[in-house]
Design a protein around this motif. Structure first.
Motif, short mmCIF file in Angstrom:
data_model
loop_
_atom_site.label_atom_id
_atom_site.label_comp_id
_atom_site.label_asym_id
_atom_site.label_seq_id
_atom_site.Cartn_x
_atom_site.Cartn_y
_atom_site.Cartn_z
N SER A 162 3.00 -4.62 7.30
CA SER A 162 4.05 -3.91 6.55
C SER A 162 3.43 -2.87 5.64
N THR A 163 2.36 -3.25 4.90
CA THR A 163 1.69 -2.30 4.00
C THR A 163 1.07 -1.15 4.80
N ALA A 164 0.64 -1.45 6.01
CA ALA A 164 0.04 -0.41 6.85
C ALA A 164 1.09 0.51 7.47
N GLY A 165 2.38 0.26 7.18
CA GLY A 165 3.43 1.12 7.68
C GLY A 165 3.96 0.73 9.03
N LEU A 166 3.73 -0.52 9.45
CA LEU A 166 4.22 -0.99 10.75
C LEU A 166 5.41 -1.91 10.53
N PRO A 167 6.33 -1.94 11.48
CA PRO A 167 7.47 -2.88 11.35
C PRO A 167 7.00 -4.32 11.51
N THR A 168 7.63 -5.21 10.77
CA THR A 168 7.26 -6.62 10.86
C THR A 168 7.66 -7.17 12.22
N THR A 169 6.97 -8.26 12.60
CA THR A 169 7.20 -8.88 13.91
C THR A 169 7.62 -10.34 13.69
N HIS A 170 7.88 -11.02 14.81
CA HIS A 170 8.37 -12.39 14.72
C HIS A 170 7.26 -13.43 14.85
N ALA A 181 -3.33 -1.92 17.82
CA ALA A 181 -2.89 -0.65 18.40
C ALA A 181 -2.95 0.47 17.37
N LEU A 182 -2.67 0.16 16.10
CA LEU A 182 -2.76 1.16 15.05
C LEU A 182 -4.18 1.66 14.89
N PHE A 183 -5.14 0.72 14.82
CA PHE A 183 -6.53 1.11 14.62
C PHE A 183 -7.08 1.88 15.82
N ALA A 184 -6.57 1.58 17.01
CA ALA A 184 -7.06 2.25 18.22
C ALA A 184 -6.40 3.60 18.45
N ASP A 185 -5.32 3.89 17.74
CA ASP A 185 -4.61 5.16 17.89
C ASP A 185 -5.25 6.17 16.94
N ARG A 186 -5.92 7.16 17.50
CA ARG A 186 -6.68 8.11 16.69
C ARG A 186 -5.77 8.86 15.71
N ASP A 229 -5.29 -4.76 1.74
CA ASP A 229 -3.84 -4.80 1.96
C ASP A 229 -3.46 -4.23 3.31
N ARG A 230 -4.27 -3.33 3.84
CA ARG A 230 -3.92 -2.65 5.10
C ARG A 230 -4.75 -3.16 6.28
N GLY A 231 -5.54 -4.21 6.07
CA GLY A 231 -6.31 -4.80 7.16
C GLY A 231 -7.54 -4.03 7.54
N LEU A 232 -7.87 -2.97 6.79
CA LEU A 232 -9.10 -2.25 7.08
C LEU A 232 -10.32 -3.06 6.69
N LEU A 233 -10.18 -3.97 5.77
CA LEU A 233 -11.15 -5.02 5.50
C LEU A 233 -10.39 -6.34 5.61
N ILE A 234 -10.99 -7.32 6.26
CA ILE A 234 -10.34 -8.61 6.48
C ILE A 234 -11.21 -9.68 5.85
N PRO A 235 -10.63 -10.60 5.11
CA PRO A 235 -11.42 -11.67 4.49
C PRO A 235 -12.20 -12.45 5.55
N ALA A 236 -13.47 -12.73 5.23
CA ALA A 236 -14.34 -13.49 6.14
C ALA A 236 -15.00 -14.62 5.36
N GLY A 237 -14.25 -15.29 4.54
CA GLY A 237 -14.80 -16.34 3.70
C GLY A 237 -14.34 -16.16 2.27
N ALA A 238 -14.87 -17.00 1.38
CA ALA A 238 -14.42 -16.97 -0.02
C ALA A 238 -14.76 -15.64 -0.68
#
Length: 847
Positions: A162-170, A181-186, A229-238
């Motif tokens: 949602s923060t990345a500007g994409l519609p939420t999913t189920h 798909a967002l990250f792969a779309d130049r 917030d936008r998934g450009l960095l993803i938590p990988a531990g504490a």
């Protein structure tokens, strides 16, 4: 035969031609031990971790980069996707031109299979090269979005998209797919990054080329939070975050590697010289090598240093040997190992073991110079013992000793030959810096000999400290890896031995490494033949031995070149070598003349010897020296009492008793002409000589003992055998036989069979199980096969109880045995009928 797109590696191998399977087995000879029973076994063995690691280690830099790109690509990967990963969005003509060659090499070694639209990296290779937290990829890429978000709460995933500007999913699956798909779309990714704070972009730049992991605090700064917030960095531990692979590829413009290396580094800069100058320089060094080894054997003529309990020689003895050879300890270790590898020196095997020359050394000394060089060269080229590691510590921290154990390095022959081959590829007389050769070798085998190389740790992107494992498997080997050290040693040793001259490969050096072997690894017989050819080219370049010296008035003799062996040996007893070089200078001293007299020569014989072999008259001071020493020689006689001194001149004995220097000898007069001593005869002899006298030893019968230096030799010894680097390279005959056996075994395992008629109450046989028929049915089917000249499928249990399935064509059934052509072993064999578990007819088109 399998048709259509192969579903497994085994199916792909079945579609290969015999030459394709031969190429696979030649590139990976470990697959031949033992010969696989069929193609399925071959594919299984090709996918084992040990075999895959060995194959990956032998890839060149670009083929390895291609495999690394496939490990981070979708599985299966279209060729176009692989090309984009290697060349980036902008493309690279050199990469595009070399990529088919790299993929073909990976296919040939069964590391990649499938058509171009569905390339698959072997699962074990993918596991080795795929990025993970414990083993980040050499590409510097991290896990994919799907891998990095595994286990993340669905609510957090929805917040990120949602923060990345994409519609939420189920559900999480579609959320991950949308973010990927967002990250792969130049275009969309570029628009998202345009809104990023400058500090956020700087953080991404830090992680861009690896390592992709970074440390953060419990409360990330705003620019870090923006990325999280936008998934450009993803938590990988504490306290750690990771840059997902798809985002990194966008920032890299689609490239998996920062610097693809499709072409090998050029051997440059080059220095061109006259080939004749190179040959002369190499021949001069070859002659020096012969003289050095000969001097070593002469130094150990009466026995060498003791052997350490753990093997090898002590550091002190190595220093003494280096001083005797007038060289450094490192070079002395090379000459020792070269002589040992050629079988010229060895431990004597006695209770108080020491090193000594072998009987082969005596034969070697009698050979012409060029043949002696051939013996050394033939021993050096395939040797695995590495003098360069002498003095370094082993795994337990103990120093490695010269001529000791644990000096073998299996890759040494291959590295040595390859380094010389690179020089042979240059025009005659051309040399390049050693660094250029090392760089080329590292490109050809970036992982071979490097072992596990620690890579960079995680990057701190916040105030916290990272806690992330380091890399294993660097994309390139360090400058001091094993292969580089071996290559440096090989180039230095080639110069010392006269294979190269002034850094360029000589004409006889080219003949030495020339081989007609199909495998590129010559046998010992081929190496000896090549060394003989090389020695024939070297022979005209070596100096002719001389039969004369020039005597001078200052008690020296000058040998203007190498001397004939009898002359050199005799002069070596009569005089001491004062200096070496283009001309050798000998000095005559009272001690050296006395040494010649001890060897049984008379003064008249010595004067005759000098006048015969000197181009100048015998100088008067030298003649006086010989006569003076001869007059005193033997005046004193020493024998065993413990020891005694006998002399007809009692005044001389009184002089000795009065000399204070004789006190350690503990002499006393037994008679006017006899003194007794409490020291051994040899110690008494040396003690009186140190005082300036010229005593002679005598036997129990009173005869003068001639101290002729009888050489001490070991019992016959064989030269050390090189330690092979893995299984030996198979020849074409073995490869062809192995492929026939694999094909035949595969036929037995996969041939379509007619159903075996079993009783109704019997359970149906499991797929792949041995056929089960009664003895009567087996006999009847065999007899029918003989009459119809057809093949059958049998289950067979040998005398050891091992069961197998075979396809045979029976030709005779009698006496309880069936004689048949065995398609599995490709030979005619006889089988006892009672060992055949059952038989089934093959379908008409199976054989």
């Amino acid at each position: 035969m399998t048709t259509g797109t192969p579903r497994t590696l085994a199916e792909e191998l079945r579609t290969r031609t015999d030459s394709g399977l031969i190429g696979l087995l030649r590139a990976r000879p470990d697959l031949l031990n033992p010969v696989p029973g069929d193609v399925t076994q071959l594919a299984t063995r090709a996918g084992t971790r040990a075999s895959v690691v060995r194959a990956v280690e032998r890839l060149d830099r670009f083929a390895l980069q291609t495999a690394e790109a496939l490990a981070v690509a979708p599985d299966p990967c279209p060729y176009e996707t692989l090309g984009a990963l290697m060349g980036g969005d902008a493309g690279d003509p050199a990469v595009a031109a070399e990529l088919p060659r790299a993929v073909a090499e990976l296919r040939a070694q069964a590391l990649v299979w499938g058509p171009d639209e569905r390339l698959r990296l072997v699962r074990t290779a993918r596991e080795l090269l795929m990025p993970s937290a414990a083993h980040p990829s050499p590409t510097g890429l991290g896990p994919s979005v799907a891998e990095a978000t595994a286990g993340m709460s669905p609510g957090l995933l929805q917040e990120i998209i949602s923060t990345a500007g994409l519609p939420t999913t189920h559900d999480p699956v579609t959320a991950v797919a949308a973010l990927t798909a967002l990250f792969a779309d130049r275009a969309r990714m570029a628009a998202l990054l345009d809104t990023a704070p400058a500090e956020s972009v700087a953080v991404l730049d830090k992680l861009l080329w690896g390592p992709p992991y970074g440390g953060v605090t419990d409360r990330p700064a705003p620019h870090l939070q923006w990325l999280l917030d936008r998934g450009l960095l993803i938590p990988a531990g504490a306290r750690n975050v990771v840059l997902p692979r798809e985002a990194a590829l966008h920032l890299r413009a689609g490239r998996a590697h920062r610097t693809p290396e499709p072409l090998p580094p050029a051997l440059a800069p080059t220095t061109e010289r006259d080939p004749q100058v190179v040959d002369n320089a190499a021949a001069s060094q070859a002659f020096t090598a012969l003289a050095t080894v000969e001097e070593l054997l002469k130094e150990w003529d009466l026995g060498g240093p003791p052997v350490l309990r753990a093997g090898g020689m002590s550091v002190r003895d190595l220093k003494r040997t280096a001083a005797a050879l007038d060289t450094t300890e490192q070079l002395a270790a090379f000459w020792l190992e070269l002589s040992y590898g050629a079988g010229l020196i060895a431990p004597d095997g006695e209770a108080d073991e020491r090193f000594a020359a072998t009987p082969a050394a005596e034969e070697w000394l009698q050979l012409p110079d060029h043949e002696r060089w051939a013996v050394l060269a033939a021993a050096w080229l395939p040797a695995t013992r590495t003098p360069g590691v002498v003095g370094t510590a082993d795994a337990k921290g103990r120093a490695l000793a010269a001529l000791g154990p644990h000096l073998d390095r299996s890759p040494a022959p291959e590295v040595r030959r390859r380094a010389l081959t690179l020089l042979a590829d240059l025009p005659p007389g051309t040399s390049v810096p050693a660094t250029a050769v090392l760089t080329r070798l590292r490109w050809e085998r970036p992982l071979r000999g490097a072992g596990v190389v620690a890579g960079p740790a995680a990057t701190a992107v916040g105030e916290g400290s990272p806690s992330t494992p380091s890399l294993a498997g660097s994309p390139s080997a360090p400058a001091d890896d094993l292969r580089s050290r071996l290559a440096q040693g090989a180039l230095a040793e080639a110069e010392l031995l006269g294979v190269t001259g002034r850094g360029a490969l000589s004409t006889h050096g080219r003949a030495l490494i020339a081989t007609t072997s199909e495998t590129g690894v010559p046998t010992s017989a081929e190496t000896d033949t090549a060394a003989t050819r090389a020695a024939a080219l070297l022979a005209p370049l070596l100096p002719e031995p001389l039969d004369h010296v020039l005597l001078q008035a200052d008690l020296t003799a000058v040998a203007p070149g190498p001397l004939q062996r009898p002359l050199a040996e005799a002069l070596g007893v009569l005089a001491d070598i004062e200096s070496k070089g283009g001309a050798t200078v000998y000095r005559f001293t009272p001690a050296s003349v006395r040494r010649a007299l001890d060897a049984g020569r008379s003064a008249a014989e010595l004067r005759e010897f000098l006048s015969t072999h000197s181009r100048t008259p015998v100088p008067q001071p030298l003649a006086y020296l010989i006569d003076d020493v001869a007059r005193k020689h033997g005046q004193l006689r020493i024998g065993a009492a413990a020891a005694y001194v006998r002399c007809d001149d009692d005044a001389l004995l009184s002089e000795i008793l009065a000399d204070r220097r004789a006190a350690p000898l503990r002499l006393r007069r037994l008679a006017p002409t006899v003194l007794a001593a409490q020291t051994a005869p040899d110690e008494l002899l040396e003690g009186l000589r140190a005082m300036g006298y010229a005593p002679a030893a005598e036997s129990a019968a009173g005869d003068v003992l001639i101290a002729r230096a009888d050489s001490y030799r070991t019992a016959p010894r064989t030269a050390p055998t090189p330690v092979p680097d893995g299984p030996p390279s198979p020849d074409r005959t073995l490869l062809a036989a192995a492929v026939r056996a694999i094909r035949a075994g595969d036929l037995a395992a996969t041939a379509e069979r007619k159903p075996v008629h079993a009783p109704a109450q019997a359970p149906a046989p499991a797929p792949g199980a041995l056929p089960r028929t009664t003895s009567a049915e087996t006999l009847a089917t065999m007899q029918a096969a003989v009459l119809t000249n057809s093949a059958v499928w049998i289950g067979y249990v040998n005398a050891d109880g091992a069961a197998s399935q075979r396809v045979i064509a029976p030709v005779r059934v009698e006496g309880g045995f069936v004689t048949a052509y065995d398609h599995t072993s490709d030979e005619v064999r006889t089988y006892p009928l009672h060992r055949i578990t059952g038989v089934a007819e093959l379908a008409d088109d199976s054989v």
